[in-house]
Design a protein around this motif. Structure first.
Motif, PDB file in Angstrom:
ATOM      1  N   GLY A 196       0.856  -1.187   0.000  1.00  0.00           N
ATOM      2  CA  GLY A 196       0.000   0.000   0.000  1.00  0.00           C
ATOM      3  C   GLY A 196       0.888   1.231   0.000  1.00  0.00           C
ATOM      4  N   ALA A 197       0.368   2.324   0.555  1.00  0.00           N
ATOM      5  CA  ALA A 197       1.134   3.577   0.589  1.00  0.00           C
ATOM      6  C   ALA A 197       2.480   3.357   1.291  1.00  0.00           C
ATOM      7  CB  ALA A 197       0.337   4.646   1.309  1.00  0.00           C
ATOM      8  N   ALA A 198       2.437   2.671   2.444  1.00  0.00           N
ATOM      9  CA  ALA A 198       3.664   2.496   3.224  1.00  0.00           C
ATOM     10  C   ALA A 198       4.629   1.543   2.530  1.00  0.00           C
ATOM     11  CB  ALA A 198       3.311   1.972   4.618  1.00  0.00           C
ATOM     12  N   TRP A 244      -8.477   6.244  -1.808  1.00  0.00           N
ATOM     13  CA  TRP A 244      -8.336   7.346  -0.839  1.00  0.00           C
ATOM     14  C   TRP A 244      -8.714   8.666  -1.508  1.00  0.00           C
ATOM     15  CZ3 TRP A 244      -3.475  10.467   0.553  1.00  0.00           C
ATOM     16  CH2 TRP A 244      -2.668  10.675  -0.555  1.00  0.00           C
ATOM     17  N   GLY A 245      -8.975   9.675  -0.658  1.00  0.00           N
ATOM     18  CA  GLY A 245      -9.408  10.969  -1.177  1.00  0.00           C
ATOM     19  C   GLY A 245      -8.274  11.915  -1.495  1.00  0.00           C
ATOM     20  N   GLY A 246      -7.059  11.605  -1.047  1.00  0.00           N
ATOM     21  CA  GLY A 246      -5.902  12.430  -1.398  1.00  0.00           C
ATOM     22  C   GLY A 246      -5.614  13.585  -0.464  1.00  0.00           C
ATOM     23  N   MET A 262      -5.394  -2.075  10.660  1.00  0.00           N
ATOM     24  CA  MET A 262      -6.119  -3.175  11.307  1.00  0.00           C
ATOM     25  C   MET A 262      -5.403  -4.507  11.108  1.00  0.00           C
ATOM     26  SD  MET A 262     -10.120  -2.529  10.742  1.00  0.00           S
ATOM     27  CE  MET A 262     -10.935  -1.268  11.709  1.00  0.00           C
ATOM     28  N   GLU A 263      -4.808  -4.651   9.940  1.00  0.00           N
ATOM     29  CA  GLU A 263      -4.168  -5.932   9.630  1.00  0.00           C
ATOM     30  C   GLU A 263      -2.801  -6.036  10.316  1.00  0.00           C
ATOM     31  OE1 GLU A 263      -6.550  -7.275   8.320  1.00  0.00           O
ATOM     32  OE2 GLU A 263      -5.829  -9.234   7.684  1.00  0.00           O
ATOM     33  N   ASN A 264      -2.138  -4.917  10.543  1.00  0.00           N
ATOM     34  CA  ASN A 264      -0.847  -4.961  11.247  1.00  0.00           C
ATOM     35  C   ASN A 264      -0.980  -5.655  12.605  1.00  0.00           C
ATOM     36  OD1 ASN A 264       0.597  -3.766   9.211  1.00  0.00           O
ATOM     37  ND2 ASN A 264       1.011  -1.847  10.261  1.00  0.00           N
TER      38      ASN A 264
END
Ligand SMILES: Cc1cc2nc3c(=O)[nH]c(=O)nc-3n(C[C@H](O)[C@H](O)[C@H](O)COP(=O)(O)OP(=O)(O)OC[C@H]3O[C@@H](n4cnc5c(N)ncnc54)[C@H](O)[C@@H]3O)c2cc1C
Lengths: 533, 131
Positions: free
Chosen positions: A23-25, A85-87, A229-231
């Protein structure tokens, strides 16, 4: 290079740094580590497009304050939740990193200053403007005034928007593909993290496709970047980092209670408070309390935004800007047709506005001399150990226990929103700009009862999942240290907003990306022998 | 302006409430918004006249402060405002309530009526319209 885990015959892969989640990270981290002569593996659960069976791995149960279905608040494919995402981008403020006596469990082990150089990089990664969030600067640049609030407890605060929002999956797919040192495995769900308890070292992770194919990845360092949440889910499933029962606790969201209304004189210039494009940077202004007021009032931070309709001029500027930059970059934005239509429609409207007989007098949604404006707010939630992600008994298609999500709000959360509304209403009245209507007072006790909260206050989340593997120098009060390394392990790191000890009111992704850049630097420094390629 | 108990002074109050723009403060949101959808939905009548909105606000104030339900009580409360004397215009003996209202907001001497956060002075003035 991309490899589909369903199609490969490989059973074992060796790497220097293994990143779980693209994802972003995860994507930021992989690209920031590229070119340093390291073998990087990026493990991603999904493919290039959303797939229902993979997305279903995100289902879970809600037992706390009513919340959206968990699988609808995040995306499980390459690019992660940036797929919708909305940015909106803004950094946390310096005072939000500090310990606040009135906010239990507050305080980061790092400062805003520590993050500043990485925020600069994050601006670029998220494709927003310069690292400048000074409202006065942007007001001058746009030639639109800030609200004349005088000597006020309020100030104007702005955010920048990635416009159109950078979809990390499509935007960085080619960069990942071209990077000779990154191998990205798709459809590779990490299910097991194998840690040797004696050496406190993670030795390998196991991935599994939905078809049952498994693969082992050995690495010197591992990073979990699977979202807020998954982390914690992955750590809980593998009983890692939870020696002090901290994993999954302190879940925070940004709270919205969209009920206030502002009545402003129609001649008050609110143009700066609409989303507007200034020299190619997409800006939106709103109001927040001055840090000294927050301290005096002993409350949390909140941003107040006016839900103003965009004028034809601002819509036109935004769409022209978007089309211009995409033409220059040589790619077609997702919403190309939308922007083209906006340009045509806005031109027509602006042209018509020149003729008073045809002008759209209600553009601001006003009546008579006053404009009625819905007021939205995005508020910080305080870290609360009872607000948490745990594992339930239900299993997903990979045989893994699903999440049970218990979102809880406290009296401080409620009081802060309420108090900020009261102060805003008083300041708007004092400055003679108008009057504000706020929801009826509700006794704070209702916030202890989830069913009643939804009935009375209807708090909404903003799809921001934070705090569940929080950063703390003390293992008793957190999951990762100030380098994002999981306490009790030698080589396992977490990336994403799960490490935030507090969350401000700012949307998290810019900070997630800044922290990923910071983590990349730290990880690269663990390989001093490696020469950059 | 409100020292007299005549109908004329009451009319002037209503004119003041109804005629000025929001920038002069008092009661205007209620007055104007009665024409818009927001308060109309609160008061249940989109055609509500300004005085109907005012009456509704005044009534709401008095419901919460029954001890002030008389002209005398309201006038003395208004005159008791720390800024009252300073707001009297020497020439006309009229009162410029704007300063009182702004001061109310500055120290959060406010009331929430039908959700609208109003200065206590403007709420009392609205109540004066109906006693
Ligand atoms: C509708 C919506 C609007 C939003 N708007 C904004 C906004 O305007 N501004 C803002 O800052 N934020 C916004 N957000 C939040 C933003 O999308 C997230 O903050 C951001 O995407 C988080 O990045 P991440 O890399 O931590 O997690 P994600 O982007 O969720 O990426 C996690 C990745 O991990 C993968 N993964 C998960 N489990 C496994 C596993 N077991 N094995 C392998 N891979 C796995 C997933 O497939 C996914 O690709 C919005 C979110 C939503 C839903």
């Amino acid at each position: 290079m991309f490899i589909d885990a369903r199609a490969t015959d490989q059973k074992k892969i060796e790497s220097d740094i293994c990143i779980v989640g693209a994802g972003a990270a995860g994507i930021t981290l992989a690209l920031a580590l590229s070119g340093k002569n390291l073998r990087i593996i990026l493990l991603e659960s999904g493919g290039f497009e959303p797939e229902p069976d993979t997305q279903a791995l995100y289902t879970g149960a809600n037992t706390g304050v009513p919340y959206y279905p968990l699988e609808s608040t995040r995306l499980r494919y390459f690019g992660g939740t940036t797929g919708h995402w909305g940015g909106a981008c803004w950094p946390l403020q310096a005072h939000e990193f500090e310990r606040r006596d009135w906010v239990p469990h507050s305080g980061w082990p790092i400062t805003r200053e520590d993050l500043n150089p990485y925020y600069v990089k994050a601006q670029e990664t998220c494709e927003v403007g310069p690292f400048n969030y000074d409202a006065e600067h942007w007001s001058e640049a746009s030639d639109q005034p800030e609200l004349p609030l005088g000597d006020s407890r309020l100030l104007t605060s702005i955010y920048q928007s990635s416009a159109p929002p950078t979809r990390f999956g499509s935007r960085y797919r080619e960069d990942i593909d071209q990077a000779g040192d990154i191998r990205a495995l798709l459809h590779a769900n990490v299910t097991q993290i194998h840690r040797d308890p004696l050496s406190q070292t993670v030795q390998h992770v196991t991935t599994r496709t939905l078809e049952g194919k498994t693969l082992t990845v050995n690495s010197r360092l591992f990073v979990i970047a699977t979202g807020g949440m998954e982390n914690p889910r992955l750590l809980l499933l593998n009983d890692i980092g939870n020696q002090h029962d901290q994993v999954g606790r302190y879940f925070m969201e940004h709270i919205g209670i969209p009920k206030a209304t502002l009545l402003l004189a129609k001649d008050v210039n609110t143009l700066f408070y609409k989303r507007t494009s200034i020299n190619g940077t997409d800006i939106r202004a709103g109001l927040s309390l001055r840090p000294e007021v927050i301290k005096k009032e002993q409350i949390l931070n909140t941003w107040i935004g006016f839900q103003l309709k965009a004028t034809p001029q601002s819509r036109l500027a935004h769409s022209v800007d978007t089309l211009k930059s995409s033409i220059m970059n040589g790619d077609i934005p997702d919403d190309f047709v939308h922007h083209l239509k906006t340009v045509l429609r806005s031109m027509r409207q602006i042209y018509r506005d020149r003729d008073p007989a045809e002008s759209d007098d209600d553009e601001l949604g006003g009546t008579g001399e006053l404009v009625e404006i819905p007021v939205g707010q995005q508020s910080e939630q305080s870290p609360n150990p009872l607000s948490r992600v745990t594992l339930g008994d239900q299993l997903d298609a990979l045989g893994q226990r699903k999440i049970v999500f218990d979102w809880r709000l406290t009296e401080l959360d409620y009081y802060s929103i309420r108090r900020t509304q009261e102060i805003t209403a008083a300041e708007i009245g004092k400055s003679d700009l108008g009057r504000m209507k706020i929801p009826n007072p509700k006794e704070p006790e209702v916030w202890q009862h989830p069913q009643r909260i939804s009935e009375l206050a209807q708090p909404q989340g903003a799809f921001h999942h934070m705090g569940t593997t929080r950063m703390s120098t003390d293992p008793q009060h957190g999951v990762v240290d100030s380098d994002c390394k999981v306490h009790g392990t030698k080589n396992l790191y977490m990336a994403g907003s799960s490490v935030f000890p507090t969350c401000g009111y700012q949307n998290p992704t810019l900070t997630i990306v800044a922290m990923a850049h910071r983590l990349a630097e730290h990880l690269a420094a663990q390989f001093p022998e490696q020469e950059p390629t | 302006m409100f020292r007299g108990k005549t109908n004329a002074s009451r009319r002037r109050l209503l004119q003041y409430l109804g005629a000025t723009s929001v920038l002069t403060g008092l009661g205007i949101p209620a007055v104007q918004a009665a024409r818009g959808p927001e308060l109309a939905h609160v008061f249940g009548d989109s055609q509500a006249s300004p005085s109907a909105s005012l009456r509704a606000l005044g009534e709401a104030y008095l419901r919460e402060h029954p001890a002030e339900r008389s002209k005398h009580a309201l006038l003395s409360a208004i005159k008791g405002h720390p800024a009252f004397a300073a707001c009297r215009k020497e020439t006309t003996q009229e009162t410029d309530y704007r300063t009182m209202i702004q001061e109310d907001f500055a120290v959060e001497n406010t009331v929430a009526l039908h959700g609208w956060v109003l200065s206590r002075t403007e709420a009392r003035l609205a109540a004066l319209a109906i006693v």
